[in-house]
Design a protein around this motif. Structure first.
Motif, PDB file in Angstrom:
ATOM      1  N   PHE A  85       0.855  -1.195   0.000  1.00 39.13           N
ATOM      2  CA  PHE A  85       0.000   0.000   0.000  1.00 39.13           C
ATOM      3  C   PHE A  85       0.885   1.237   0.000  1.00 39.13           C
ATOM      4  CE2 PHE A  85       0.976  -0.743   4.444  1.00 39.13           C
ATOM      5  CZ  PHE A  85       1.167   0.534   4.957  1.00 39.13           C
ATOM      6  N   GLY A  86       0.269   2.399  -0.249  1.00 40.48           N
ATOM      7  CA  GLY A  86       1.049   3.640  -0.218  1.00 40.48           C
ATOM      8  C   GLY A  86       0.325   4.789  -0.881  1.00 40.48           C
ATOM      9  N   VAL A  87       1.004   5.924  -0.945  1.00 35.98           N
ATOM     10  CA  VAL A  87       0.474   7.125  -1.604  1.00 35.98           C
ATOM     11  C   VAL A  87       0.926   7.091  -3.061  1.00 35.98           C
ATOM     12  CG1 VAL A  87       0.437   9.646  -1.617  1.00 35.98           C
ATOM     13  CG2 VAL A  87       0.629   8.404   0.568  1.00 35.98           C
ATOM     14  N   LEU A  88      -0.032   7.110  -3.981  1.00 41.73           N
ATOM     15  CA  LEU A  88       0.304   7.125  -5.409  1.00 41.73           C
ATOM     16  C   LEU A  88       0.546   8.548  -5.896  1.00 41.73           C
ATOM     17  CD1 LEU A  88      -2.274   4.509  -6.766  1.00 41.73           C
ATOM     18  CD2 LEU A  88       0.158   4.151  -6.272  1.00 41.73           C
TER      19      LEU A  88
ATOM     20  N   VAL B 293      -5.456  16.572  -1.960  1.00 41.13           N
ATOM     21  CA  VAL B 293      -6.230  15.512  -2.617  1.00 41.13           C
ATOM     22  C   VAL B 293      -5.273  14.360  -2.918  1.00 41.13           C
ATOM     23  CG1 VAL B 293      -7.610  14.867  -4.624  1.00 41.13           C
ATOM     24  CG2 VAL B 293      -7.902  17.123  -3.588  1.00 41.13           C
ATOM     25  N   LEU B 294      -5.692  13.150  -2.528  1.00 39.41           N
ATOM     26  CA  LEU B 294      -4.810  11.989  -2.594  1.00 39.41           C
ATOM     27  C   LEU B 294      -5.347  10.912  -3.523  1.00 39.41           C
ATOM     28  CD1 LEU B 294      -4.273  11.523   1.267  1.00 39.41           C
ATOM     29  CD2 LEU B 294      -2.905  12.934  -0.298  1.00 39.41           C
ATOM     30  N   SER B 295      -4.434  10.167  -4.084  1.00 40.70           N
ATOM     31  CA  SER B 295      -4.729   8.885  -4.710  1.00 40.70           C
ATOM     32  C   SER B 295      -3.946   7.851  -3.924  1.00 40.70           C
ATOM     33  CB  SER B 295      -4.305   8.890  -6.184  1.00 40.70           C
ATOM     34  OG  SER B 295      -4.538   7.618  -6.758  1.00 40.70           O
ATOM     35  N   LEU B 296      -4.657   6.906  -3.325  1.00 37.73           N
ATOM     36  CA  LEU B 296      -4.033   5.952  -2.409  1.00 37.73           C
ATOM     37  C   LEU B 296      -4.131   4.529  -2.954  1.00 37.73           C
ATOM     38  CD1 LEU B 296      -5.557   7.295   0.945  1.00 37.73           C
ATOM     39  CD2 LEU B 296      -3.265   7.743   0.047  1.00 37.73           C
ATOM     40  N   GLN B 297      -3.026   3.820  -2.906  1.00 37.72           N
ATOM     41  CA  GLN B 297      -3.036   2.387  -3.173  1.00 37.72           C
ATOM     42  C   GLN B 297      -3.329   1.675  -1.865  1.00 37.72           C
ATOM     43  OE1 GLN B 297      -2.426   0.295  -6.113  1.00 37.72           O
ATOM     44  NE2 GLN B 297      -3.371  -1.058  -4.589  1.00 37.72           N
ATOM     45  N   GLY B 298      -4.478   1.048  -1.784  1.00 35.97           N
ATOM     46  CA  GLY B 298      -4.825   0.301  -0.595  1.00 35.97           C
ATOM     47  C   GLY B 298      -4.557  -1.184  -0.782  1.00 35.97           C
ATOM     48  N   LEU B 299      -4.847  -1.961   0.232  1.00 37.49           N
ATOM     49  CA  LEU B 299      -4.701  -3.414   0.118  1.00 37.49           C
ATOM     50  C   LEU B 299      -5.673  -3.982  -0.896  1.00 37.49           C
ATOM     51  CD1 LEU B 299      -4.491  -4.350   3.930  1.00 37.49           C
ATOM     52  CD2 LEU B 299      -2.604  -3.825   2.364  1.00 37.49           C
ATOM     53  N   GLY B 300      -6.820  -3.298  -1.066  1.00 41.45           N
ATOM     54  CA  GLY B 300      -7.862  -3.811  -1.950  1.00 41.45           C
ATOM     55  C   GLY B 300      -7.980  -3.113  -3.286  1.00 41.45           C
ATOM     56  N   GLY B 301      -7.098  -2.161  -3.579  1.00 43.62           N
ATOM     57  CA  GLY B 301      -7.176  -1.453  -4.856  1.00 43.62           C
ATOM     58  C   GLY B 301      -6.822   0.011  -4.696  1.00 43.62           C
ATOM     59  N   VAL B 302      -7.118   0.785  -5.735  1.00 47.49           N
ATOM     60  CA  VAL B 302      -6.775   2.204  -5.755  1.00 47.49           C
ATOM     61  C   VAL B 302      -7.995   3.030  -5.343  1.00 47.49           C
ATOM     62  CG1 VAL B 302      -6.043   4.138  -7.211  1.00 47.49           C
ATOM     63  CG2 VAL B 302      -4.999   1.868  -7.507  1.00 47.49           C
ATOM     64  N   TYR B 303      -7.750   4.017  -4.498  1.00 48.50           N
ATOM     65  CA  TYR B 303      -8.787   4.938  -4.028  1.00 48.50           C
ATOM     66  C   TYR B 303      -8.398   6.336  -4.494  1.00 48.50           C
ATOM     67  CZ  TYR B 303      -9.957   1.005  -0.955  1.00 48.50           C
ATOM     68  OH  TYR B 303     -10.302  -0.240  -0.456  1.00 48.50           O
ATOM     69  N   ASP B 304      -9.134   6.861  -5.491  1.00 45.64           N
ATOM     70  CA  ASP B 304      -8.806   8.159  -6.099  1.00 45.64           C
ATOM     71  C   ASP B 304      -9.655   9.282  -5.514  1.00 45.64           C
ATOM     72  OD1 ASP B 304      -6.745   7.622  -7.984  1.00 45.64           O
ATOM     73  OD2 ASP B 304      -8.207   6.619  -9.272  1.00 45.64           O
ATOM     74  N   GLU B 305      -9.179  10.521  -5.751  1.00 41.23           N
ATOM     75  CA  GLU B 305      -9.940  11.729  -5.396  1.00 41.23           C
ATOM     76  C   GLU B 305     -10.370  11.733  -3.926  1.00 41.23           C
ATOM     77  OE1 GLU B 305     -10.397  14.391  -7.452  1.00 41.23           O
ATOM     78  OE2 GLU B 305      -9.014  13.280  -8.745  1.00 41.23           O
ATOM     79  N   VAL B 306      -9.409  11.454  -3.063  1.00 43.80           N
ATOM     80  CA  VAL B 306      -9.662  11.452  -1.618  1.00 43.80           C
ATOM     81  C   VAL B 306      -9.171  12.773  -1.046  1.00 43.80           C
ATOM     82  CG1 VAL B 306      -9.063  10.369   0.569  1.00 43.80           C
ATOM     83  CG2 VAL B 306      -9.464   8.941  -1.458  1.00 43.80           C
ATOM     84  N   PHE B 307     -10.099  13.597  -0.535  1.00 44.11           N
ATOM     85  CA  PHE B 307      -9.710  14.871   0.060  1.00 44.11           C
ATOM     86  C   PHE B 307      -9.382  14.664   1.530  1.00 44.11           C
ATOM     87  CE2 PHE B 307     -10.856  18.725   2.505  1.00 44.11           C
ATOM     88  CZ  PHE B 307      -9.846  19.555   2.018  1.00 44.11           C
ATOM     89  N   LEU B 308      -8.209  15.153   1.936  1.00 43.23           N
ATOM     90  CA  LEU B 308      -7.772  15.088   3.328  1.00 43.23           C
ATOM     91  C   LEU B 308      -7.553  16.516   3.826  1.00 43.23           C
ATOM     92  CD1 LEU B 308      -6.767  13.232   5.693  1.00 43.23           C
ATOM     93  CD2 LEU B 308      -4.465  13.565   4.773  1.00 43.23           C
ATOM     94  N   PRO B 309      -8.308  16.961   4.827  1.00 39.91           N
ATOM     95  CA  PRO B 309      -8.197  18.354   5.286  1.00 39.91           C
ATOM     96  C   PRO B 309      -7.027  18.575   6.246  1.00 39.91           C
ATOM     97  CG  PRO B 309      -9.952  17.262   6.467  1.00 39.91           C
ATOM     98  CD  PRO B 309      -9.415  16.254   5.483  1.00 39.91           C
ATOM     99  N   LEU B 310      -5.886  17.960   5.957  1.00 39.98           N
ATOM    100  CA  LEU B 310      -4.667  18.114   6.743  1.00 39.98           C
ATOM    101  C   LEU B 310      -3.504  18.356   5.791  1.00 39.98           C
ATOM    102  CD1 LEU B 310      -5.145  15.097   9.196  1.00 39.98           C
ATOM    103  CD2 LEU B 310      -5.672  17.495   9.658  1.00 39.98           C
TER     104      LEU B 310
END
Length: 444
Positions: free
Chosen positions: A229-232, A242-259
Motif C-alpha cells: 500500500f502507499g500514496v500514489l 487531494v490523494l490517490s491511495l493504493q490500498g490493500l484492496g485497490g486504488v482509491y482516487d480523489e480522496v480529500f484530506l483536510p490536513l
C-alpha cells in the motif's frame, strides 16, 4: 447531573498519581483489568505505535470506521485541553458526567491494586483502565488504541490487538527506549502478537529488521508501505490535499484530506490499510470509495499545523523531535507561501532542541523563544542561547511567558509588511504542551 466540581476533583485525584511518573510493568494494569472483568476483551481493537503520526493516524482510522457505520472508542495521548480528550466515543471526548461515573467505579479497585503493589498505578495506567471500561460500557464495535510510550511494556499492550499499526520510527524517548532506532523499534514491535495483521509505514532499515523478526517470531502477517500500500499521488488543495491511495484492496482516487503535508498523506495510507485489514478487504475486495472519501474528509487533528487565526495566520504544531519537525518544515515550504514567518518555540528539557532549531532556521524570519507550563520545560535562557548560536542574536527574541511570546510574535509578523497580512504567519511549536498552552490562550 455531575457538576464541574466533581470532575475537577477526579482530575486532581488522577494528577496526584504523577502526570509524568513512568513505571513500565504490566502486572498492575492486568490486575486492575481482571478486577474490572477484563473490559478490553469485550471488543476488537486496532493498536498503534511509532514515533510520529500516531494520534493523527488514530483519528483517521476512527473517522473511517465511523464512515462505515461502526461505533468507535478511541484512546490517544497526551491531551491538549482536558483529560477527557484521551477517551473518545464516536469521535467525541466523553462527557464529564461519564468520566466521573467511570472513575468512581474504577477507583476502589485501583486502591486495592495499589495496596498490593510495590508501586501504585500511574496516571497512564488509570486513564488506560478508564478507557477500556468506558468502551465496554458504551459499548463500542471497535477500539482504536494508541500506545503511551514504546509498546511491549506500555499499559495498552494488554489488548493483544488483531491489527497492529506501526507509524514511522525515529529517535525519541531515548532515556526509556534505548539510544538506537533498532532498540526503539524492538520495544515498539512488542505490540505485535500471535496471528496479528501488521500495517507498517515505511521504515529505516534499522527499524524494519526487528519488526519483521517479531512478525516471523509470532506468526503475524505484515503489509508494508511501498509494497502492499502507499500514496500514489497527492496534490495541494484549499484546506488540505487531494490523494490517490493504493490500498490493500485497490486504488482509491480523489480522496480529500483536510490536513497538510506529505507526512499526513503517509498517515492516510497507513490508516486506510489498517481499516481495510480490520474490515477484511484485500486482493479480492475493495472498500466502498464513497465511505472512504467521507471518512477522510471528516478527519481533524488538532495541534497538527492547525490554523487558529488569520491575518496574520497563526499555526499550531506539536512537532517535538527532529523527525516530526522535518515533516512540519517540509509541509510549510510546500503548502504555505508565507512572505514572512515568525516562530514561537518552547521545548521540553530532554528534547534535541539544537536539531529542532536547525530545521526551523531556513523557514523562519524571526524566532521568539519562551517556556511552557510543563515542569520539564527547558529553561528559557538555555533555549535562547542555543537559538542565538543557530539563528544569530539579531533574529532571536526572548519572552519568559507564553502570552508575551505570542503577542511579540504577532507584533513582529505585522511589522514592516505593506498592505494585507495574508502572506504573513506565526508558527507556535516545539511540544504538545506548547501547543496546548497557546491553544488555550488563542481559542478563548
Amino acid at each position: 447531573m455531575t457538576d464541574r466540581t466533581e470532575f475537577a476533583a477526579v482530575d486532581a485525584a488522577l494528577s496526584a498519581r504523577g502526570f509524568t511518573r513512568m513505571h513500565f510493568e504490566l502486572d498492575r494494569i492486568e490486575s486492575l483489568l481482571d478486577l474490572l472483568g477484563s473490559p478490553q476483551r469485550a471488543y476488537p481493537s486496532i493498536h498503534l505505535t511509532g514515533t510520529n503520526g500516531k494520534t493523527s493516524t488514530a483519528r483517521m482510522i476512527d473517522s473511517l470506521l465511523r464512515a462505515f457505520g461502526l461505533h468507535t472508542g478511541r484512546y490517544t495521548s497526551p491531551h491538549l485541553e482536558t483529560v477527557r480528550e484521551r477517551i473518545s466515543l464516536d469521535g467525541e471526548p466523553v462527557s464529564e458526567e461519564r468520566f466521573v461515573a467511570m472513575y468512581r467505579e474504577v477507583e476502589p479497585l485501583a486502591e486495592l491494586v495499589d495496596q498490593r503493589s510495590a508501586e501504585p498505578l500511574t496516571y497512564f495506567d488509570m486513564t488506560t483502565a478508564l478507557a477500556f471500561a468506558t468502551f465496554a460500557d458504551a459499548p463500542v464495535d471497535v477500539a482504536v488504541v494508541e500506545v503511551g510510550l514504546g509498546g511491549a511494556e506500555d499499559a495498552t499492550n494488554v489488548i493483544q490487538a488483531g491489527v497492529a499499526v506501526l507509524t514511522p520510527i525515529g529517535l525519541d524517548h531515548t532515556e526509556w527506549l534505548g539510544d538506537t532506532i533498532e532498540d526503539i523499534a524492538l520495544h515498539k514491535a512488542g505490540i505485535i502478537h500471535s496471528g496479528a495483521t501488521v500495517i507498517c509505514a515505511a521504515q529505516e532499515e534499522e527499524a524494519a529488521r526487528p519488526i519483521l523478526e517479531r512478525c516471523a517470531e509470532v506468526g503475524a502477517t505484515v503489509a508494508r508501505e511501498g509494497t502492499e500500500f502507499g500514496v500514489l499521488r497527492r496534490a495541494v488543495a484549499v484546506g488540505g490535499q487531494v490523494l490517490s491511495l493504493q490500498g490493500l484492496g485497490g486504488v482509491y482516487d480523489e480522496v480529500f484530506l483536510p490536513l497538510h503535508g506529505a507526512h499526513q498523506a503517509q498517515n492516510a495510507a497507513v490508516a486506510l490499510a489498517a481499516v481495510e485489514a480490520f474490515l477484511g478487504a484485500g486482493a479480492r475486495r475493495q472498500l466502498d470509495i464513497e465511505a472512504v472519501r467521507e471518512g477522510f474528509a471528516a478527519t481533524s487533528s488538532p495541534g497538527r499545523l492547525e490554523k487558529v487565526r488569520t491575518a496574520p495566520t497563526v499555526l499550531l504544531d506539536g512537532a517535538h523531535n527532529p523527525h516530526g519537525m522535518a515533516a512540519t518544515v517540509a509541509a510549510l515550504q510546500e503548502e504555505f507561501a508565507f512572505s514572512k514567518l515568525v516562530g514561537v518555540l518552547a521545548v521540553l528539557g530532554d528534547k534535541d532542541a539544537a536539531s529542532l532549531l536547525e530545521l526551523l532556521e531556513p523557514v523562519l524570519d524571526t524566532l521568539v523563544v519562551t517556556g511552557n507550563s510543563s515542569p520539564r520545560a527547558m529553561p528559557v535562557e538555555e533555549l535562547a542561547e542555543l537559538a542565538r548560536e543557530i539563528f544569530g542574536a539579531e533574529r532571536v527574541e526572548v519572552a519568559e511567558e507564553m502570552p508575551d511570546a505570542i503577542e511579540a510574535a504577532i507584533a513582529e509578523a505585522e511589522s514592516d509588511v505593506p498592505g494585507e497580512l495574508s502572506g504573513v504567519g506565526v508558527l507556535i511549536t516545539g511540544s504538545v504542551v506548547t501547543v496546548a498552552d497557546a491553544r488555550r490562550l488563542l481559542k478563548r
